[in-house]
Design an enzyme around this catalytic site. Structure first.
Site, PDB file in Angstrom:
ATOM      1  CG  HIS A  61      -1.747   1.154   1.332  1.00 11.28           C
ATOM      2  ND1 HIS A  61      -2.782   1.445   0.591  1.00 11.28           N
ATOM      3  CD2 HIS A  61      -1.551   2.325   2.334  1.00 11.28           C
ATOM      4  CE1 HIS A  61      -3.242   2.667   0.839  1.00 11.28           C
ATOM      5  NE2 HIS A  61      -2.535   3.089   1.754  1.00 11.28           N
ATOM      6  CB  CYS A 175      -3.425   3.011  -2.916  1.00 10.66           C
ATOM      7  SG  CYS A 175      -2.537   1.540  -2.722  1.00 10.66           S
TER       8      CYS A 175
END
Length: 302
Positions: A61, A175
């Site tokens: 992430h 993301c």
């Protein structure tokens, strides 16, 4: 990825397992003459539950951190799913509703502080550039626009083959793509990035040329195609959007199984359905380098 005029209200049926952006705040206005350090942040997905497990799979992430010289304050900015990843990847098949029901939105989250331990322990916390307060404020305006018009999360990248210059049929929108857009915006505003290697995760499906099937109304509406509607529902039937991370990966392997056996995948992208004639190697999770951007303004090399 298509831009939309506004963000639709979320349906009360869509419930998040974890609250989206619980400590989020508005992006502050910085003084024009402030000097702000920009940090690249990366850590394994869902680390709070599974530790470094997904780090070994290189499912990461991404976020970006800021530190103001004048106030000494740190901030984190990231982009992620409002109702967790399963909901963005799989629809709900609801009783009495013909069309699959999607709980899918992604958005930016901005909050004070950088959790140093989280990013450093299994991941990355590294200075990539330094910007002025003016540039930060211009970026904040852009984030507002980006957030209001780029609303749907897209898990999959779809391309023709694993080759370097392979045709990309559909690009993911998650993301890391937000972080790359943010870096590009800063570069366009004049930021000069350090020469360091930066890698990102992609989940890629491999397919021949996609076939357009229609939208929800044309497939599932009163004048719709009953056979096609049944095939799409049948494809999504084994997958559960409300689920733990472990179940998400079980479903991922179910998908691989179906896709390889039947060479087919039904993709919902920008509110439209597409048929993907799948081909080997079908699905890959890759972690590859995407260089930091070079600005379009002639702000250096003078």
């Amino acid at each position: 990825h298509r831009r939309f005029d506004f963000r639709p209200k979320t349906d009360p049926y869509c419930q998040a397992r974890y609250t989206f952006c619980p400590t989020g705040s508005a992006i502050p206005a910085m003084k024009d003459d402030d000097v702000i350090e920009v940090y690249r942040l990366q850590a394994p997905v869902w680390e709070f539950k599974y530790g470094g497990l997904l780090g070994h799979l290189k499912i990461m992430h991404d976020a970006v951190g800021f530190k103001s010289f004048l106030t000494g304050k740190n901030y984190t900015m990231e982009w992620y799913e409002l109702f967790q990843l399963g909901n963005c990847t799989f629809p709900h098949l609801r009783p009495g509703m013909d069309a699959p029901f999607w709980c899918n939105q992604g958005a930016a989250c901005f909050y004070e502080g950088i959790d140093d331990a989280h990013w450093k322990e299994n991941g990355t916390l590294v200075l990539v550039t330094t910007i002025s307060g003016t540039m930060f404020n211009e970026m904040a305006q852009w984030v507002k626009y980006d957030n209001e018009t780029g609303i749907y999360y897209e898990t999959w990248t779809v391309q023709a083959s694993p080759g370097k210059n392979s045709t990309v049929w559909f690009d993911s929108y998650e993301c890391s793509k937000f972080i790359l857009r943010t870096y590009q915006k800063l570069a366009d505003l004049g930021a000069v990035f350090k020469k360091i290697q930066t890698n990102y995760t992609s989940i890629i499906l491999y397919s021949g040329e996609p076939i357009y099937l229609g939208n929800e109304t044309s497939i599932f509406g009163p004048q719709g195609n009953k056979t096609l509607a049944a095939a799409i529902r049948n494809f999504y039937n084994p997958f559960k959007p409300h689920q733990t991370v472990r179940e998400f990966f079980v479903d991922l392997f179910k998908i691989i199984d179906r896709v390889i056996l039947n060479h087919q995948f039904y993709l919902f992208y920008n509110l439209e359905y597409w048929f993907l004639p799948m081909k080997s190697p079908y699905l890959k999770i890759i972690y590859e380098e995407v260089p930091l951007p070079v600005g379009s303004k002639a702000s250096f090399g003078v």
